[in-house]
Motif scaffolding. Structure first.
Motif, PDB file in Angstrom:
ATOM      1  N   ASN A 174     101.847  56.198  45.829  1.00  0.00           N
ATOM      2  CA  ASN A 174     100.927  55.129  46.197  1.00  0.00           C
ATOM      3  C   ASN A 174     101.341  53.829  45.519  1.00  0.00           C
ATOM      4  N   LEU A 175     101.585  52.786  46.309  1.00  0.00           N
ATOM      5  CA  LEU A 175     102.010  51.502  45.775  1.00  0.00           C
ATOM      6  C   LEU A 175     101.328  50.379  46.547  1.00  0.00           C
ATOM      7  N   THR A 176     101.002  49.301  45.856  1.00  0.00           N
ATOM      8  CA  THR A 176     100.420  48.142  46.517  1.00  0.00           C
ATOM      9  C   THR A 176     101.524  47.292  47.147  1.00  0.00           C
ATOM     10  N   PRO A 177     101.190  46.467  48.138  1.00  0.00           N
ATOM     11  CA  PRO A 177     102.189  45.559  48.709  1.00  0.00           C
ATOM     12  C   PRO A 177     102.834  44.669  47.664  1.00  0.00           C
ATOM     13  N   ALA A 178     102.067  44.240  46.652  1.00  0.00           N
ATOM     14  CA  ALA A 178     102.649  43.378  45.608  1.00  0.00           C
ATOM     15  C   ALA A 178     103.786  44.097  44.904  1.00  0.00           C
ATOM     16  N   THR A 179     103.623  45.378  44.619  1.00  0.00           N
ATOM     17  CA  THR A 179     104.685  46.132  43.968  1.00  0.00           C
ATOM     18  C   THR A 179     105.853  46.360  44.920  1.00  0.00           C
ATOM     19  N   CYS A 180     105.568  46.532  46.212  1.00  0.00           N
ATOM     20  CA  CYS A 180     106.651  46.697  47.190  1.00  0.00           C
ATOM     21  C   CYS A 180     107.523  45.446  47.277  1.00  0.00           C
ATOM     22  N   ARG A 181     106.947  44.304  46.938  1.00  0.00           N
ATOM     23  CA  ARG A 181     107.720  43.053  46.967  1.00  0.00           C
ATOM     24  C   ARG A 181     108.534  42.844  45.690  1.00  0.00           C
ATOM     25  N   ASP A 182     108.238  43.601  44.658  1.00  0.00           N
ATOM     26  CA  ASP A 182     108.911  43.418  43.372  1.00  0.00           C
ATOM     27  C   ASP A 182     110.324  44.001  43.442  1.00  0.00           C
ATOM     28  N   PRO A 183     111.356  43.228  43.057  1.00  0.00           N
ATOM     29  CA  PRO A 183     112.736  43.741  43.146  1.00  0.00           C
ATOM     30  C   PRO A 183     112.980  44.977  42.296  1.00  0.00           C
ATOM     31  N   ARG A 184     112.148  45.212  41.273  1.00  0.00           N
ATOM     32  CA  ARG A 184     112.313  46.404  40.450  1.00  0.00           C
ATOM     33  C   ARG A 184     112.064  47.681  41.234  1.00  0.00           C
ATOM     34  N   LEU A 185     111.260  47.593  42.299  1.00  0.00           N
ATOM     35  CA  LEU A 185     110.949  48.792  43.071  1.00  0.00           C
ATOM     36  C   LEU A 185     112.194  49.319  43.766  1.00  0.00           C
ATOM     37  N   ARG A 186     112.921  48.432  44.449  1.00  0.00           N
ATOM     38  CA  ARG A 186     114.121  48.879  45.147  1.00  0.00           C
ATOM     39  C   ARG A 186     115.133  49.465  44.169  1.00  0.00           C
ATOM     40  N   LEU A 203     101.127  52.630  51.242  1.00  0.00           N
ATOM     41  CA  LEU A 203     100.538  51.347  50.863  1.00  0.00           C
ATOM     42  C   LEU A 203      99.063  51.516  50.522  1.00  0.00           C
ATOM     43  N   THR A 204      98.654  50.924  49.427  1.00  0.00           N
ATOM     44  CA  THR A 204      97.256  50.941  49.019  1.00  0.00           C
ATOM     45  C   THR A 204      96.790  49.507  48.827  1.00  0.00           C
ATOM     46  N   GLY A 205      95.489  49.318  48.698  1.00  0.00           N
ATOM     47  CA  GLY A 205      94.966  47.977  48.466  1.00  0.00           C
ATOM     48  C   GLY A 205      94.219  47.446  49.667  1.00  0.00           C
ATOM     49  N   ALA A 210      98.607  43.017  52.340  1.00  0.00           N
ATOM     50  CA  ALA A 210      99.742  43.495  53.131  1.00  0.00           C
ATOM     51  C   ALA A 210     100.314  42.411  54.030  1.00  0.00           C
ATOM     52  N   GLU A 211      99.696  41.244  54.076  1.00  0.00           N
ATOM     53  CA  GLU A 211     100.190  40.163  54.919  1.00  0.00           C
ATOM     54  C   GLU A 211     101.614  39.790  54.522  1.00  0.00           C
ATOM     55  N   GLY A 212     102.473  39.665  55.514  1.00  0.00           N
ATOM     56  CA  GLY A 212     103.838  39.225  55.255  1.00  0.00           C
ATOM     57  C   GLY A 212     104.837  40.346  55.093  1.00  0.00           C
ATOM     58  N   LEU A 213     104.370  41.579  54.846  1.00  0.00           N
ATOM     59  CA  LEU A 213     105.295  42.700  54.760  1.00  0.00           C
ATOM     60  C   LEU A 213     105.821  43.028  56.154  1.00  0.00           C
ATOM     61  N   SER A 214     107.056  43.472  56.226  1.00  0.00           N
ATOM     62  CA  SER A 214     107.626  43.845  57.516  1.00  0.00           C
ATOM     63  C   SER A 214     108.514  45.061  57.352  1.00  0.00           C
ATOM     64  N   TRP A 215     108.845  45.696  58.471  1.00  0.00           N
ATOM     65  CA  TRP A 215     109.676  46.894  58.436  1.00  0.00           C
ATOM     66  C   TRP A 215     111.044  46.596  57.840  1.00  0.00           C
ATOM     67  N   ALA A 216     111.615  45.477  58.180  1.00  0.00           N
ATOM     68  CA  ALA A 216     112.974  45.149  57.745  1.00  0.00           C
ATOM     69  C   ALA A 216     112.990  44.360  56.443  1.00  0.00           C
ATOM     70  N   GLY A 217     111.836  44.213  55.819  1.00  0.00           N
ATOM     71  CA  GLY A 217     111.762  43.390  54.618  1.00  0.00           C
ATOM     72  C   GLY A 217     112.141  44.136  53.362  1.00  0.00           C
ATOM     73  N   GLY A 226     116.293  56.708  55.183  1.00  0.00           N
ATOM     74  CA  GLY A 226     115.390  57.841  55.356  1.00  0.00           C
ATOM     75  C   GLY A 226     114.039  57.720  54.695  1.00  0.00           C
ATOM     76  N   LEU A 227     113.838  56.721  53.805  1.00  0.00           N
ATOM     77  CA  LEU A 227     112.522  56.545  53.185  1.00  0.00           C
ATOM     78  C   LEU A 227     111.484  56.251  54.264  1.00  0.00           C
ATOM     79  N   ARG A 228     110.292  56.843  54.111  1.00  0.00           N
ATOM     80  CA  ARG A 228     109.227  56.645  55.094  1.00  0.00           C
ATOM     81  C   ARG A 228     108.079  55.835  54.503  1.00  0.00           C
ATOM     82  N   LEU A 229     107.387  55.113  55.375  1.00  0.00           N
ATOM     83  CA  LEU A 229     106.265  54.273  54.971  1.00  0.00           C
ATOM     84  C   LEU A 229     104.986  54.817  55.591  1.00  0.00           C
ATOM     85  N   ALA A 230     103.931  54.899  54.783  1.00  0.00           N
ATOM     86  CA  ALA A 230     102.630  55.359  55.263  1.00  0.00           C
ATOM     87  C   ALA A 230     101.587  54.271  55.033  1.00  0.00           C
ATOM     88  N   VAL A 231     100.660  54.137  55.968  1.00  0.00           N
ATOM     89  CA  VAL A 231      99.536  53.209  55.814  1.00  0.00           C
ATOM     90  C   VAL A 231      98.257  53.983  56.068  1.00  0.00           C
TER      91      VAL A 231
END
Length: 344
Positions: A174-186, A203-205, A210-217, A226-231
């Motif tokens: 479980n991760l928030t969009p803010a953490t998904c944007r952090d370069p440390r996550l990748r 994604l949680t929160g 979640a505004e601004g997140l995209s599949w290719a982002g 192969g990583l999967r995304l759940a909402v």
């Protein structure tokens, strides 16, 4: 580092404390270690449950003064002089980050209707004398500007524990969009021993975050491997149609607000059916969470979703022996396909 080593480190860190406020928790933990001398995981798990249910409230414990600030006892109305909320929270969160006072429990995710365990969801557990839940910790950390730091630390902990999860199971974090944007996550996920096709980021929160997140982002390269995304989808919907189009999730989860009492609510069934149909149109799998009764499970099976989780199917556990057992135990809770209720 194995989970047992991680648990032992947490126990040692707790027992090494000297603050008077934490003596109650240290005494309780010592008693449980004596009761389970060869099983530190059980000792720590019982400690977490006991402190959560019986420990004194954090609101009853006066905050400590900031480092470098002389402690002064006011002459009048001593309760009116308090360390600001954000400072107090930052001290607590930084202590957790410094001493690694957290561990990971996993909850099974079952294929439906067969009931076989196909994955697990990582859930963070915090060690502390106030017994606050994980939701409280993450919410207060975010308010104090340390939300992403705490999520990254919890992810490191979960990835370490996931080494002992059977290889046939995927692991959801479980991760928030803010953490998904952090370069440390990748960087963290890229270096994980867990293969990308076994990783699910949920994604949680709130919808706004979640505004601004995209599949290719932010997670695009890892999703390509192969990583999967759940909402999550609820009655009001965690994500909008536009966000679903942008994110192109691999999994849509029906949250507890839709599942609880669904057998008695036509409105919940209609919304659930609509979400399942949307998922089919975009090629996403559907997972129902929060299944706690057989009636709820029967209704979920009638929706023909891919998988489900909840206390009825399996409770969270910090014990690797439980994680291994999930892959070999036959699940009998799910009714045979011929007994499923007709779809509504």
């Amino acid at each position: 580092m194995t989970l047992r080593q991680q648990v032992v480190e947490i126990i040692e860190a707790v027992l090494a404390g000297t603050d008077p406020q934490g003596e109650w928790a240290r005494t309780q933990l010592r008693d449980r270690i004596q009761a389970h001398p060869d099983d530190p995981e059980s000792a720590l798990l019982e400690h977490l449950v006991a402190t959560r249910n019986h420990a004194p409230s954090a609101a009853d414990i006066p905050p400590l003064p900031e480092e470098g600030v002389p402690h002064q006892v006011p002459a009048v109305k001593p309760r009116s002089v308090r360390v600001p909320f954000s400072r107090s929270v930052r001290k607590r969160v930084k202590a957790v980050l410094r001493d690694k006072l957290l561990l990971t429990a996993f909850q099974p995710i079952n294929e439906l209707p067969a009931g076989d365990v196909i994955g697990v969801e990582a859930l963070t557990r915090f060690v502390g004398h106030d017994g606050a839940s994980a939701d409280v910790w993450f919410r207060e950390a975010a308010a104090a500007g340390l939300g992403t730091d705490l999520e990254i630390a919890a992810l490191h902990c979960a990835l370490t524990a996931a080494r002992e999860v059977p290889r046939k199971l995927f692991v959801a974090f479980n991760l928030t969009p803010a953490t998904c944007r952090d370069p440390r996550l990748r960087e963290t996920l890229g270096r994980a021993e867990l293969a990308p096709d076994r990783i699910v980021v949920e994604l949680t929160g709130s919808p706004e975050t979640a505004e601004g997140l995209s599949w290719a982002g932010e997670l695009g390269p890892l999703r390509g491997r192969g990583l999967r995304l759940a909402v999550s989808a609820s009655g009001a919907g965690f994500v909008s149609m536009d966000q679903i189009t942008q994110l192109r999730p691999d999994i849509i989860k029906l949250d507890r607000s839709l599942i609880e009492g669904i057998q008695d609510s036509e409105g919940q069934r209609i919304r659930a059916v609509a979400i399942v149909e949307l998922a089919r149109q975009i090629g996403a799998a559907v997972v129902a969470e929060g299944i706690e009764t057989r009636d709820e499970l029967t209704e979920v099976n009638a929706l023909d979703v891919a998988a489900g989780q909840g206390y009825l199917l399996g409770r969270p556990s910090v014990r690797p022996l439980d994680w291994s057992a999930w892959t070999i135990q036959a699940r009998t809770e799910a009714p045979p396909a011929g007994e499923r209720s007709p779809s509504r």
